[in-house]
Design an enzyme around this catalytic site. Structure first.
Site, short mmCIF file in Angstrom:
data_model
loop_
_atom_site.label_atom_id
_atom_site.label_comp_id
_atom_site.label_asym_id
_atom_site.label_seq_id
_atom_site.Cartn_x
_atom_site.Cartn_y
_atom_site.Cartn_z
N GLY A 70 -1.59 20.72 64.99
CA GLY A 70 -1.74 22.26 64.17
C GLY A 70 -2.31 21.81 63.12
O GLY A 70 -2.18 20.73 62.46
N GLY A 71 -3.01 22.91 62.37
CA GLY A 71 -3.25 22.90 60.94
C GLY A 71 -4.78 22.61 60.64
O GLY A 71 -5.37 22.46 61.69
N GLN A 72 -5.13 22.63 59.39
CA GLN A 72 -6.48 22.31 59.15
C GLN A 72 -6.61 20.79 58.64
O GLN A 72 -5.91 19.68 59.15
CB GLN A 72 -6.92 23.18 57.92
CG GLN A 72 -6.66 24.71 58.16
CD GLN A 72 -8.09 25.20 59.03
OE1 GLN A 72 -9.03 24.59 58.83
NE2 GLN A 72 -7.94 26.32 59.45
N THR A 74 -6.49 17.30 56.35
CA THR A 74 -5.78 16.57 55.41
C THR A 74 -6.01 15.20 55.15
O THR A 74 -7.06 14.92 55.85
CB THR A 74 -4.28 16.52 55.79
OG1 THR A 74 -3.27 16.19 54.42
CG2 THR A 74 -3.84 15.71 56.81
N GLY A 138 2.15 18.36 60.26
CA GLY A 138 1.64 19.10 61.59
C GLY A 138 2.10 18.50 62.73
O GLY A 138 2.12 17.36 62.72
N GLY A 149 3.45 14.53 62.91
CA GLY A 149 4.97 14.67 61.94
C GLY A 149 4.51 15.02 60.71
O GLY A 149 3.72 15.84 60.40
N ALA A 151 3.49 13.80 56.29
CA ALA A 151 2.77 12.90 55.26
C ALA A 151 3.57 13.16 53.94
O ALA A 151 3.19 14.32 53.47
CB ALA A 151 1.49 13.03 55.30
N CYS A 167 -5.16 21.36 53.68
CA CYS A 167 -4.59 22.26 54.68
C CYS A 167 -5.24 23.66 55.07
O CYS A 167 -4.62 24.60 55.08
CB CYS A 167 -3.17 22.31 54.40
SG CYS A 167 -2.32 20.59 54.47
#
Length: 209
Positions: A70-72, A74, A138, A149, A151, A167
């Site tokens: 998930g997420g944008q 990084t 994420g 996981g 960071a 993100c």
């Protein structure tokens, strides 16, 4: 159920590690122990499932990889600890939101041992120090099991974060433990072990079925 902790030596290639996570998740059974993988990656941007191309501003010589978390977007690089959580959520009766909270609380607890006051944000997963992001997370859940996981920025070059909207948040400033503790020599291995210990303790406190 036993929780196995693996420490991957050197700088672990992101693509190979990503494939290994997926293979582990797809091949595991109800009897497979959960695992935590602690490692560092060479410089790489990763773009999550919902990632928008406009958030990658100027990657330059740093590769961009599409991934299924998930997420944008990084950034990962040397001086940042990455911890992957390969956990059977059904067996531990954990929801995704509970796992996110567990991760965030573990990072906050770790940072407090170094005198860094940090907190999560309700509107954006991760951990922040005075509004600056010090840790990202994420996850992906497949077959009831998590992978990917967190960071944590320990002592790394923060310049690559200026090449993206971290993100997906334009103007979001990113910080590190080293920036928060000027003049302090941080032992990367010690930070990694403390991070692993904090997450392990919280996961093992969750009863398994």
């Amino acid at each position: 159920m036993q929780l196995l902790c693996r420490r991957l030596p050197g700088a672990a290639d992101y693509g190979a590690t990503f494939e290994a996570m997926k293979q582990f998740t797809d091949s595991r059974s109800d009897a497979t122990p959960d695992e935590l993988w602690l490692l560092q990656h060479p410089r790489v941007f990763t773009q999550g499932q919902a990632g928008k191309a406009e958030h990658v501003l100027a990657p330059g010589d740093i590769p961009v990889m599409q991934v299924d978390r998930g997420g944008q977007v990084t950034y990962h690089g040397p001086g940042q600890w990455v911890l992957y959580l390969l956990v059977d959520l059904r067996r531990r009766s954990l929801g995704v939101r509970q796992l996110v909270t567990l991760i965030e609380e573990s990072i906050v607890e770790l940072l407090a041992t170094y005198g860094i006051a940090a907190a999560p944000r309700a509107d954006a997963p991760g951990v922040y120090v005075n509004g600056d992001k010090i840790a990202a997370l994420g996850l992906r859940v497949r077959r009831g099991c998590s992978y990917h996981g967190l960071a944590l920025n320990v002592d790394l070059d923060l310049e690559p974060f200026q090449r993206i909207n971290p993100c997906g948040h334009q103007g979001l400033r990113v910080t590190s433990m080293a920036e928060q503790l000027p003049g302090t020599v941080l032992d990367m291995e010690e930070v990694g072990e403390r991070l692993l210990g904090a997450v392990t303790a919280r996961i093992e406190a969750v009863p398994t079925s």
